[in-house]
Design an enzyme around this catalytic site. Structure first.
Site, short mmCIF file in Angstrom:
data_model
loop_
_atom_site.label_atom_id
_atom_site.label_comp_id
_atom_site.label_asym_id
_atom_site.label_seq_id
_atom_site.Cartn_x
_atom_site.Cartn_y
_atom_site.Cartn_z
CD GLU A 102 -2.71 -1.38 2.39
OE1 GLU A 102 -3.80 -1.88 2.12
OE2 GLU A 102 -2.42 -0.95 3.51
CB CYS A 115 2.92 7.24 3.51
SG CYS A 115 3.37 6.00 4.71
CB CYS A 122 6.93 -5.54 9.34
SG CYS A 122 8.30 -4.97 10.37
CB CYS A 126 5.62 -3.14 16.84
SG CYS A 126 7.32 -2.83 16.37
CB CYS A 129 2.41 -2.18 14.10
SG CYS A 129 2.67 -2.02 12.34
CB CYS A 354 0.41 5.68 11.55
SG CYS A 354 1.33 7.00 10.92
N1 SAH Z 1 8.87 0.09 10.42
C1 SAH Z 1 9.09 1.47 10.50
C2 SAH Z 1 8.24 2.28 9.53
C3 SAH Z 1 6.81 1.83 9.31
S1 SAH Z 1 5.71 2.11 10.64
C4 SAH Z 1 8.89 1.96 11.93
O1 SAH Z 1 8.42 1.19 12.75
O2 SAH Z 1 9.27 3.09 12.19
C5 SAH Z 1 5.41 3.86 10.57
C6 SAH Z 1 5.03 4.48 11.91
O3 SAH Z 1 3.69 4.08 12.29
C7 SAH Z 1 5.92 4.03 13.05
O4 SAH Z 1 6.26 5.10 13.90
C8 SAH Z 1 5.03 3.04 13.77
O5 SAH Z 1 5.45 2.82 15.07
C9 SAH Z 1 3.71 3.71 13.66
N2 SAH Z 1 2.57 2.84 13.95
C10 SAH Z 1 2.49 1.50 13.79
N3 SAH Z 1 1.27 1.05 14.14
C11 SAH Z 1 0.55 2.12 14.52
C12 SAH Z 1 -0.80 2.30 14.95
N4 SAH Z 1 -1.65 1.29 15.02
N5 SAH Z 1 -1.21 3.55 15.26
C13 SAH Z 1 -0.36 4.61 15.12
N6 SAH Z 1 0.92 4.49 14.70
C14 SAH Z 1 1.37 3.26 14.40
FE1 SF4 Z 2 7.29 -3.29 11.62
FE2 SF4 Z 2 5.05 -2.08 12.34
FE3 SF4 Z 2 7.02 -2.38 14.09
FE4 SF4 Z 2 7.31 -0.65 12.03
S1 SF4 Z 2 5.84 -0.50 13.73
S2 SF4 Z 2 8.80 -2.13 12.79
S3 SF4 Z 2 6.17 -1.77 10.45
S4 SF4 Z 2 5.85 -4.04 13.14
#
Ligand code: SAH
Ligand code: SF4
Length: 360
Positions: A102, A115, A122, A126, A129, A354
């Site tokens: 996406e 973006c 991934c 986390c 996410c 995000c």
């Molecule tokens: N993997 C990288 C970039 C992709 S995630 C990273 O983790 O930085 C992009 C941003 O979205 C990151 O700051 C991540 O922590 C945040 N993010 C992930 N899940 C989210 C959610 N459910 N709500 C808000 N931000 C989120």
């Molecule tokens: Fe991966 Fe989501 Fe963690 Fe970014 S926030 S490192 S995309 S699992």
């Protein structure tokens, strides 16, 4: 039948020129016995004139066009779906074999942010996410990273011809699906193309890479690429960060902040400031005590703190902090002289906000 198989095999061998930055393009033309300047001409066709058909490249002789046709191709990721949010955000879905990625276009009055994704899924899982929940499928090729930008800019140009004027892309953020620093080789070439005057020609201040903190990779890119860096910190101490971001057990906060200092010492992008991303999770990391810890942690890091209201995802026990808690947290940091912004929630009605990116 045999001929078909042979053709398919041959097609597979063709090189996708979207995988090349200027250095690689130059090597490609030199190897074909062509002059160096042909590489610049090719980059101009692709990134200035938005032409990807060899036959239309009018300053190439027929012999060269034939050579190009037999050795190479220019293919974009296959676009399959566009979904528009009520707030104007557009999510483009691209298909690779059976997988989707996406790309999110976020327009504002006079600017727009794109973006882009760097991986399918991934590996880092986390807890907050959606992409993490999905698991990891594979790295994107340079052409697949760059193709997202090329495709959207080209679409915006086509809209313009039909009098549908949308803001041009002024900022690019690698904050889509995936962890860019786990696809380092391809991401570095993609960044070269984004910044190069023979590529998309973006300023280093307008390109941001967001990472969860792959420390060796941050140290590796320090001094080699110079773009704005955003760090997904999300916690004021190792105890909380271990819980919500498993990568912290490998590279803890101290190591991470050391690598950030190292990067900043060699960077002039974004006035030497790193963006600290901090997702607001109710009763997990959002109390004033946590804000106090964060102040101590970041006292000698030149940074701007971006508070991100958590966007809900399926099957998650987390909740987003209340508006009051976010404001109190923000005010506490501001009183300690930090620059703080609260991220606007864009595209959540189409799961484009995000962390909501998931390939379906
Ligand atoms: N993997 C990288 C970039 C992709 S995630 C990273 O983790 O930085 C992009 C941003 O979205 C990151 O700051 C991540 O922590 C945040 N993010 C992930 N899940 C989210 C959610 N459910 N709500 C808000 N931000 C989120
Ligand atoms: Fe991966 Fe989501 Fe963690 Fe970014 S926030 S490192 S995309 S699992």
């Amino acid at each position: 039948m045999l001929q078909e198989i042979f053709l398919k095999k041959n097609q597979k061998k063709k090189i996708n020129l979207l995988d090349f930055d200027l250095t690689k393009m130059t090597n490609f033309f030199l190897k074909m016995g062509e002059k160096k300047f042909r590489a610049i001409q090719m980059m101009e066709w692709i990134y200035k004139k938005y032409c990807i058909k060899f036959n239309k490249m009018s300053n190439f002789s027929n012999t060269l066009k034939n050579k190009l046709n037999s050795t190479s191709i220019i293919v974009l990721p296959k676009y399959v779906k566009k979904i528009k949010s009520l707030d104007g955000t557009i999510k483009w879905n691209f298909l690779f074999n059976t997988e989707f990625i996406e790309t999110i276009y976020i327009p504002e009055k006079k600017r727009a942010t794109l973006c882009i994704s760097s991986q399918v899924g991934c590996v880092l899982k986390c807890g907050f996410c959606a992409t993490g929940q999905l698991g990891y499928t594979r790295n994107l090729q340079v052409s697949e990273i760059i193709g997202q930008i090329w495709f959207v800019i080209n679409k915006l140009n086509q809209y313009k011809l039909k009098n549908l004027i949308l803001p041009t892309i002024t900022n690019i953020v690698m904050m889509g699906m995936g962890e860019p620093l786990l696809n380092l080789k391809n991401v570095i070439i993609a960044i070269n193309i984004i910044l190069s005057k023979y590529g998309f020609n973006f300023s280093k201040n307008k390109v941001t890479l967001s990472t969860s903190g792959i420390v060796p990779a941050i140290n590796k890119i320090a001094g080699k690429i110079d773009i704005s860096l955003a760090i997904s910190l999300h916690a004021p101490n190792n105890h909380i960060r271990n819980m919500i971001m498993p990568i912290n057990k490998v590279y803890n906060i101290n190591l991470l902040l050391l690598s950030v200092k190292n990067y900043l010492s060699k960077s002039t992008a974004n006035r030497g400031i790193v963006t600290i991303e901090y997702v607001m999770l109710l009763n997990i990391n959002d109390s004033l005590h946590h804000a106090k810890e964060l102040v101590c942690l970041l006292k000698d890091i030149p940074c701007k703190i971006n508070l991100i209201p958590w966007n809900p995802i399926k099957n998650s026990l987390y909740k987003c902090s209340t508006y009051n808690r976010i404001i109190n947290f923000s005010n506490y940091l501001k009183n300690k002289n930090f620059i703080v912004t609260i991220r606007k929630n864009r595209g959540s009605d189409i799961n484009a906000a995000c962390g909501q990116l998931i390939s379906k």
